[in-house]
Every structure is written in structure tokens, then in C-alpha cells.
Design a protein around this motif. Sequence first.
Motif, mmCIF file in Angstrom:
data_model
loop_
_atom_site.group_PDB
_atom_site.id
_atom_site.type_symbol
_atom_site.label_atom_id
_atom_site.label_comp_id
_atom_site.label_asym_id
_atom_site.label_seq_id
_atom_site.Cartn_x
_atom_site.Cartn_y
_atom_site.Cartn_z
ATOM 1 N N THR A 1 124.772 -26.886 37.659
ATOM 2 C CA THR A 1 124.868 -28.219 38.233
ATOM 3 C C THR A 1 124.876 -29.308 37.169
ATOM 4 O O THR A 1 125.328 -30.421 37.438
ATOM 5 C CB THR A 1 123.698 -28.463 39.192
ATOM 6 N N ASN A 2 124.364 -29.005 35.991
ATOM 7 C CA ASN A 2 124.300 -30.011 34.932
ATOM 8 C C ASN A 2 125.703 -30.451 34.546
ATOM 9 O O ASN A 2 126.528 -29.625 34.141
ATOM 10 C CB ASN A 2 123.571 -29.425 33.722
ATOM 11 N N PRO A 3 126.046 -31.753 34.677
ATOM 12 C CA PRO A 3 127.422 -32.195 34.373
ATOM 13 C C PRO A 3 127.855 -31.846 32.956
ATOM 14 O O PRO A 3 129.006 -31.460 32.739
ATOM 15 C CB PRO A 3 127.350 -33.707 34.591
ATOM 16 N N ARG B 1 115.567 -23.090 58.116
ATOM 17 C CA ARG B 1 115.803 -24.511 57.904
ATOM 18 C C ARG B 1 115.209 -24.881 56.543
ATOM 19 O O ARG B 1 113.991 -24.949 56.380
ATOM 20 C CB ARG B 1 115.151 -25.349 59.018
ATOM 21 N N ASP B 2 116.088 -25.128 55.574
ATOM 22 C CA ASP B 2 115.662 -25.378 54.192
ATOM 23 C C ASP B 2 116.065 -26.778 53.747
ATOM 24 O O ASP B 2 117.083 -27.334 54.185
ATOM 25 C CB ASP B 2 116.309 -24.371 53.233
ATOM 26 N N PHE B 3 115.259 -27.321 52.830
ATOM 27 C CA PHE B 3 115.577 -28.568 52.139
ATOM 28 C C PHE B 3 115.247 -28.370 50.665
ATOM 29 O O PHE B 3 114.251 -27.723 50.334
ATOM 30 C CB PHE B 3 114.755 -29.733 52.703
ATOM 31 N N PHE B 4 116.101 -28.905 49.785
ATOM 32 C CA PHE B 4 115.782 -28.798 48.362
ATOM 33 C C PHE B 4 116.023 -30.117 47.654
ATOM 34 O O PHE B 4 116.841 -30.955 48.073
ATOM 35 C CB PHE B 4 116.589 -27.680 47.686
ATOM 36 N N LEU B 5 115.292 -30.307 46.565
ATOM 37 C CA LEU B 5 115.440 -31.456 45.680
ATOM 38 C C LEU B 5 115.359 -30.938 44.252
ATOM 39 O O LEU B 5 114.436 -30.172 43.915
ATOM 40 C CB LEU B 5 114.338 -32.482 45.927
ATOM 41 N N MET B 6 116.333 -31.305 43.407
ATOM 42 C CA MET B 6 116.402 -30.750 42.059
ATOM 43 C C MET B 6 116.938 -31.790 41.083
ATOM 44 O O MET B 6 117.832 -32.578 41.420
ATOM 45 C CB MET B 6 117.310 -29.512 42.049
ATOM 46 N N GLY B 7 116.387 -31.794 39.889
ATOM 47 C CA GLY B 7 116.872 -32.649 38.828
ATOM 48 C C GLY B 7 117.388 -31.828 37.663
ATOM 49 O O GLY B 7 116.745 -30.861 37.232
ATOM 50 N N ASP B 8 118.567 -32.193 37.134
ATOM 51 C CA ASP B 8 119.134 -31.522 35.959
ATOM 52 C C ASP B 8 118.632 -32.202 34.695
ATOM 53 O O ASP B 8 118.667 -33.437 34.577
ATOM 54 C CB ASP B 8 120.660 -31.583 36.001
ATOM 55 N N ILE B 9 118.191 -31.390 33.745
ATOM 56 C CA ILE B 9 117.536 -31.895 32.538
ATOM 57 C C ILE B 9 118.499 -31.835 31.354
ATOM 58 O O ILE B 9 119.201 -30.836 31.153
ATOM 59 C CB ILE B 9 116.273 -31.059 32.235
ATOM 60 N N ASP B 10 118.511 -32.907 30.565
ATOM 61 C CA ASP B 10 119.184 -32.923 29.264
ATOM 62 C C ASP B 10 118.437 -33.933 28.390
ATOM 63 O O ASP B 10 118.627 -35.139 28.507
ATOM 64 C CB ASP B 10 120.658 -33.307 29.394
ATOM 65 N N ALA B 11 117.556 -33.404 27.545
ATOM 66 C CA ALA B 11 116.681 -34.258 26.745
ATOM 67 C C ALA B 11 116.643 -33.758 25.317
ATOM 68 O O ALA B 11 117.120 -32.651 25.002
ATOM 69 C CB ALA B 11 115.278 -34.284 27.352
ATOM 70 N N ARG C 1 116.065 -31.288 18.875
ATOM 71 C CA ARG C 1 117.056 -30.360 19.434
ATOM 72 C C ARG C 1 117.192 -30.606 20.930
ATOM 73 O O ARG C 1 116.312 -31.160 21.575
ATOM 74 C CB ARG C 1 116.668 -28.911 19.142
ATOM 75 N N GLU C 2 118.296 -30.097 21.480
ATOM 76 C CA GLU C 2 118.604 -30.349 22.874
ATOM 77 C C GLU C 2 117.860 -29.387 23.790
ATOM 78 O O GLU C 2 117.785 -28.180 23.541
ATOM 79 C CB GLU C 2 120.114 -30.214 23.105
ATOM 80 N N LEU C 3 117.310 -29.940 24.881
ATOM 81 C CA LEU C 3 116.657 -29.164 25.925
ATOM 82 C C LEU C 3 117.369 -29.452 27.229
ATOM 83 O O LEU C 3 117.438 -30.604 27.670
ATOM 84 C CB LEU C 3 115.172 -29.532 26.033
ATOM 85 N N THR C 4 117.929 -28.416 27.849
ATOM 86 C CA THR C 4 118.617 -28.580 29.119
ATOM 87 C C THR C 4 117.984 -27.674 30.165
ATOM 88 O O THR C 4 117.123 -26.855 29.865
ATOM 89 C CB THR C 4 120.117 -28.253 28.999
ATOM 90 N N GLY C 5 118.426 -27.820 31.410
ATOM 91 C CA GLY C 5 117.914 -26.985 32.492
ATOM 92 C C GLY C 5 117.780 -27.765 33.768
ATOM 93 O O GLY C 5 118.503 -28.735 34.016
ATOM 94 N N ASN C 6 116.813 -27.389 34.593
ATOM 95 C CA ASN C 6 116.560 -28.100 35.835
ATOM 96 C C ASN C 6 115.160 -27.817 36.325
ATOM 97 O O ASN C 6 114.523 -26.835 35.931
ATOM 98 C CB ASN C 6 117.603 -27.748 36.906
ATOM 99 N N VAL C 7 114.682 -28.671 37.184
ATOM 100 C CA VAL C 7 113.389 -28.501 37.843
ATOM 101 C C VAL C 7 113.558 -28.956 39.277
ATOM 102 O O VAL C 7 114.278 -29.928 39.554
ATOM 103 C CB VAL C 7 112.279 -29.305 37.127
#
Length: 970
Positions: free
Chosen positions: A60-62, A612-622, A627-633
Motif C-alpha cells: 500500500t505504501n505509494p 463484519r470487519d473494519f480496519f485502519l492502517m498507516g503506511d510508514i516512511d521515515a 537510514r530509511e524505515l518503511t512499513g505499516n501499522v
Amino acid sequence: MILKRNLLVMALASAGLCMAFGVQAATGDTGAQQTTDSSQQAATTSNNTANNGSTSQATTNPKSQAQLAKSLSTVTVTGFSASVEKSVDYQRYADTIQSVVTAADIGGLPDQSIADSLTHLPGVSAERIAGQASQINIRGLSGDFILTTLDGREQPSTSGTNYIQFDQYPSELINMATVYKTSQASLITGGVAGTIALQTANPLDNTKDQSLNIDTRGSYNDAANGVPNASATGYRLSVAYQGKFLDNTLGVGLGFADMYQPHVSEQFVGEASDGGLYQLNKASPQQSYMPEGVQLQQNGGEERRRGYLGTVVWKPTDELQLTADTFFSKFDNSSYGFGYRSQNYYGNNTQVTNPVFTYAQPGQPGTLIGGTVTGASASSQFSNETTADNYTTNTNVFSGGLNMKWNHGNWHVESDLSMSRAASHEINVDTTADPYNGLGTATPTLMSQTANFLLKGRSIGDLSFANPGIYTNLNDMALSRYGVYPYIYHDRDKAFRTAVQYDLPNNPVFTAIEAGVYANNHAYNADREVYVYGSEWGGYASNSPGQPPLTIPSSAAQVTCWKGNFSGFPCFLTLNGPAILAAHGIVANPVKNITDQSWSEIQSGSVNERTRDFFLMGDIDAQVGGRELTGNVGVRVSHQSQYSNGLQQVGNGEGVPITDGNGNTSTDYAPLKVGKTYTDYLPSLNLIYHWDDNDQTRFSAAKVLSRPPINTMLAGAGSWVSNGQYNVWGGTSPLLNPLRATQYDLDYEHYFDDSTGEVTVGVYYKDIASFIQNVTYNNFDFAAAGIKVPTNPATGQPYANGVYQTAYNAQGGHVDGVEAQFTKTHFLPGIWSGLGFDANVAFSASNVHNPTTLAGPTTQIGLPGLSKRVASAALFYDNGTFSARLSANYRSSFLSDTQIAVDNQLVTFASETVYDFQAAYNITKQFSVVAQMLNLSNQPTRTYFGGNPTQTGTIQYFGRTSYLGVNFKL
């Protein structure tokens, strides 16, 4: 005794070698695609790789999407090397720990099936049933712990439980398969072991405006001459078309795959113990654990599968894409088995002399693995039965829906509406004949018989009879029993999902935030029917009065002798059961039976699940430590309701009138609806620390769950009354909790330049809260569980609480392991630059133990599906004109309950290594020829009981299968 994939399944033939449906989207003939000019264009290209956007769901990370698309667009090689390099890229830029098989893996140099292709991935193995990779295991967990999707849609199962039978999906129609080993909030809940995502191709991604691929090949099985009436030859045909119209805004994809193949095998079976001690003979007080018996069987038959795929993609603007697609597969499998079943050794039915034992522990009684067995008395129910079994299974799967993607600036929306359904109609016909004295009289009696047997562990054992001639003499033999047992399953999903992503290009920590909902209504129905004539082992007078043994006309039997590995065993009669019945004016009519076969009503029922599911997620790029740290939480909130409708046997006429298929009515049964709801909060974290352009470390942590196997949640239950107590049996429960787990992963990955390979090593740990097992409760409080207790007529009060046999959530445990993979292409110069190598190994362990008495004394065995060691390796060469691959798959011993005699048996499958070879030559750009040989060493499937290799379960030989064919493409 039979082995399960719809009871008997032969190995699938391979897919189209050069290009099946969608392969041109993966490896076009026109060379490399042009690199896109902007990150936004690249991200859009990545999102459109699959029909439903499941690729973007995993990445999902652009920024990662753009990197992946750019890397894929620079692929300049074709064939298998290209597919390997693409798979490396998908793994490298994914947010989760995953392994990928692209179209050229499956369709370019095809394996026997999609399941075989998946076993080339680290930590992935297959249960080879009937010679074919069928149920997939991931990281030591069975298929019931795996969620499978097609184009992002949950797939229903034809197996009668949760695991998917992958031979239902023609590999010609699949463009890519991804194994997600870790989770993220946007992934559909259900895979404690992992998620397998199958994807079809987007015709707008095809490098040509119009393409057509036709692949055909014939097959030959070298073991067919050992099985009567078995065919050695088969064929496989696939046709695929992709076209782009209206200035590349409309794409159409059509695919058809047809497969016909014979099934042949020979098997030696040692049957299980019931865990009881029995006296060997009257002259000795010595006791022993005894097996039920020994079987020999020849299996033959044929399989026919037809698959259809249709896709229409409309992209009227750069921002909007609409997709409508359907998939349908129909699989008809008819197979038969003929041979012997020497049975009823235990239960004090026999006298044993010259015994041979194996011992679980010193000082304990041994388990009988050899000796001379005779009937204990004139009325003993011991016989060397002649068997004629028929296993016919007709299954079908449909999956289709509508998908919408909209991309506008920083906004990305995807919605999907789908329906999937599966149906399985399986008929197990069990025919037995025995030798009788006094045939033609009013009271024929079972002949006194003797068997000499010896189990030889993982080798074919011995079985002989004192008077073998009687078993081929129609004057002595008669049909004792004819049973028909249909298993009918329907599995349906109706689902909707939508997700909204908003890019945050200037945020120092998050590149995007995504939220979505998922709703799924899942309906499962199981129907059991039965027809039985007669009784085995001469018990017709007491068990089926009025149904004596039936004489066998000469036109309904043929003398057959063994060949090959099984030559030397006694000859037998191949029987035509329906013809024998017809000769006596009898027609089998299987129906539900509420009177003397009440289990057919009790084991029928339905289960309904609502998710019945709901999700919320953030893509990480820091930036961390320069050095670069990517991922999601993120977090996924999953709400589930599960309810089952069935029948409970209450007795004493306290139920409602139930009329069965024979017109009989009973009032001893009451409708039952039981279930529960629950909500789980499932956080997940995926982090990728980039040391440099080629090296990275991944860490993942998540809470995950798998729903209980659907068949274990049926509500139906039988009962009995003893000593004033009401007792219930069933072995299933709608009150089961899901299989919850907390998992952690840590990987180190190094990637070679230009996507030419990788070196990865990782560790994982799964803490699983519970496993589904059967349990017997004493003095169970039925009223508190909502189970009706009938009135005791002697007291006028409800019966006292008694025994409750059901399924429950037993204590869990952990599964942990290590995985490593090495892949390299183009590591030699010149003409050898097309040489490549891929190898992986996985080590797994668990503290989970299951008790079993199938080997005799109670023995603790491990976790079903877990092999301590799994490895695969492939050496391949591809220069654009000639392609070849030699591959090997190894897995150490593992447990599985896919072996069934009458009921499922938990057995150990012995370690095995399977070798395959494929080669192809391109005569022109349009024509190529392909040759293959699968199972080069004729590796049999071997099982044994209780972890003791001397106690033979099953030894099955399936032969080598060779293929020769041609491919045409435009």
C-alpha cells in the motif's frame, strides 16, 4: 481404505509451457517494457497488475508501489528467468513477508499443479495425496489455518471443511500466486498460517493489442498396466485470448482449460488399532494390541476438469477502472478400487499364532504386526473380504464479482462486490463379498478362514490365505454387503469490501493512511444420505434380517491377478456391485434415514457465519539513524457470528415429527440452533529497515485468527440413555472459539543487482491459543449449554446429566522456525548466462502434542501438518530458445488426518523427495514443443501409525507421468 482428495485424486497434468492465460502480461514477446516517467504513473501501473488490486493491498505504501513498478518495467529477459526475477521484486518491495510465484513459474515451466508451484517457496509444503500435491501446509500448519482468495475474494471449499483443494483451479487460468506469511490490517482475516492469494491477469496490461495462446499435450502413466481396465493416456488443452480495444480503454480476457487424466495406483494398507488389549489365543493368556486388519487394493478411474475464465476491464479515464470477471471450474472424478480387506482381527474375533510384535516401550504389551490369524469360533466375524469400492466426486467452484478503482490525486478508492460458491457431491460405494458354506440354502454360513500377514514398515508387507482358491470361485463367494454413502456439501460466500487510501506526501512519518470495511455472509450446508443392503462377516441374520448374501452371476465378476510391485499376492474377483443387485431385482436408493441409520440425519445440517470487519492502517516512511524505515501499522476489528441448525436426538417421542427419504417418521428428534458471537481486535506492525539499496531487515508482529473448521461447527447430535443418565455424542460444536495466535517475524534480506537474485534468512514464532480437538465430558450440564434433556418416564423428571462427546478448544502451544532462501540468475557468462539456481530450506518445531491410540498404547504425537524440515531446489536454464528445469521437493515426516479407513485417521506421513523435469524448445516465435516427466523416481506415499515406522499405514505407488505437447501463440 482411501486417501483423500475427494477420496482418490491422480496427479494433474501440467499447464501450458510457454504462455497460458495472462502469461503475456508477465513476459511479453516484444522485449522490455518502457520505464514509466513518474512515480504516480508507476504506482498506478502497480495497482492495476491484478484484476482486483490485491497487489496494491499487499503493497500500500505509494513509494514502494512506485519502486516495484519501475523495477518490473526493466525486466528484459523472458521465460522462467523473468518470472524468478519478478518474484524477487514482489518480495523485495512488499510491506509484508511474502513469497510469490508468477505466471511463468506456473505456465512457463509448469509444475503438476498450482500446489506444486507453491511448494518451491520457503516454508511451504504440500500433502501429496493420490500422487498429487493437494492440501497446502505453511510453516508447519495445515490447510485449515490458511485463507485462500482469488482476485481478493474468499474462496469456498469443496473439501467439506476449510482447506482448499488447489487442483480445482486450473493453473492455466492463474497469473500469479502469493503466499503472505505475515499479516497487515488491510488483509482479510483468516490465515494463522498464512494467506494464499491467487490472481488472474488484467488484459489491459498485456504487451500486445491482441494475443492468443493454444496449448495441448498428451500424458502417459507407466503404472497403468498393473491396474485392470485402467487407461494410461490422457490430455490437457488450454486456450487463452486477450484483447485491448477503444484506444486501450477496454480489455477482454477469455480462458478455457480442459483436462482429462486417468488415475492409477496400487496400495498396501495396515489398519489401525482401537487401543484395546486382546488375548492372542485360547492356549495363552498373553495380551496384545491388535490392528483391525490388512488391505490390498488396485485403484483406477478417470478425472475430467473444465475451467472457464472471463474478464472485462473498462478504463474510461486515467482515474477510473471498472472490472467484471467470473471464474468457473467443474471437476468430475470417478474412481474405483478392487482387492482384499482382511479385517476384524481385534475384538476377540480371532485366534493368533506365530505372533510378531513391535513395542512402544519396554515392559509394555506389544502391538501385533504379523502372525497367523484364524476365526475364534464358527460364528466369528472375521473374514478375508473381497472389496469393490467406487468413489465418485463431482465438484464445482464459481467466483465472480464487480470491482471499481478510482485514483484522484492523493485519493485512492477500491470497492468490490462478489459472490463465490462451491458444491461437492461425493458418493462412496462400499461393496464386500465373502466365502460361504451353504449358498443357495436358507441359512448360508461364513466359511472359516485363515490369513498370514506381516507388516514391513515403509515397505510392502505380506498377506496370504490358507485357501486362496475359494476367493475366485463363484460357487463359494457371495455379496455380503452393499453400502452407498453420499456426502453433499454446499459452501457460499457473498461479500463486499471497500477501502479508501489518502496519500500524505509531505508527512515525515506516514506516506498514506487507509481505512476500509469488509462484510461476508458465509453459508455452509452438509447433507448425508445412505443406502445399505446386507451385513458384513456373515452377520446378516442379526444385523440385516431378510437381506441374505447374494450369489454373484459370472457376468458381474472377473478374476484379476496382481502385477508389478504387488505380484505374488492372491488373485481376486473384480465385482460389479450394481449388476449383482440388479440380478436379484434390487436397486440402491440412498436417502436420509431416520430409523436404523439416524446418523445420516444427525450429521446433516447448516452453519451460517457473518463477518463484519473494519480496519485502519498507516503506511510508514521515515528516517531512523540516517537510514530509511518503511512499513505499516494498523488494527483490524473483526466481529463474527456463527450459528448452526441441526437435529438433536432427544428420545422418548419428545421431538417433532421428522420424515425421512424412505417415508418413515420419528418424533425422537428436535430442531436445534446453537451459536455465538465474538469480536477481536487484531493489531499489526510491519517494519522494513533499509541498510542500503540491496540490504534490508524486516520485523513483523500481529494478532491473527482462523475461524474453526466449518464442519466442526455443526450442531447435530445423537444420544443414548444408560443408568438413568442422558448422554450425547456428536464430535462437533457451534460454540467453538476461533484459533487465535500472536506471531512475530524477523528477516534479513540481501538482493543482487538488477533483480537477479536474493539471499534471505528469517525466524518466526507463533503462539497459538488453542487447537480444535474432541473431548468427552462427564456429568455435563446440558441445560446450561442450551441442550434439551428429555424426561425419564420412570421419574417424571429430566434424566440426570451424563456424558457429552463434542469438539472443544484444547490448550494451544507455539510453532517456531527458521527459513532461508538463495536465488540467483545470470551468474555465468556467455551461453551459460541463462543458467539459474533456486533453493530454500525451512526448519520448524512445536510443543503441541496430540494423544493417539491408533498404534496401540496411548502415544503422544505432534502437530498435524508440521514437518521439521522442508526444502526445495531447482536448477534451470533458459536462453530464449531452449528451456529446461530439474526440481526437487523434500519434506520430512509429518502428521495428517487425511488418511481414512472408515473414519479419518491421524497418521504419520513418511519423509519423501519428489523429482520433476521439464524442457521446451521454441521452433519458431509461434510454435514450441514441451516434454516433461514428473515423479522421476516413482516416489510412493508412505504412512504409519503413532510415530512408529514399523506399523504400516499405507504404501501407495502411482507411477511416473510423462507429457509431450505443443504450444501455439500469436
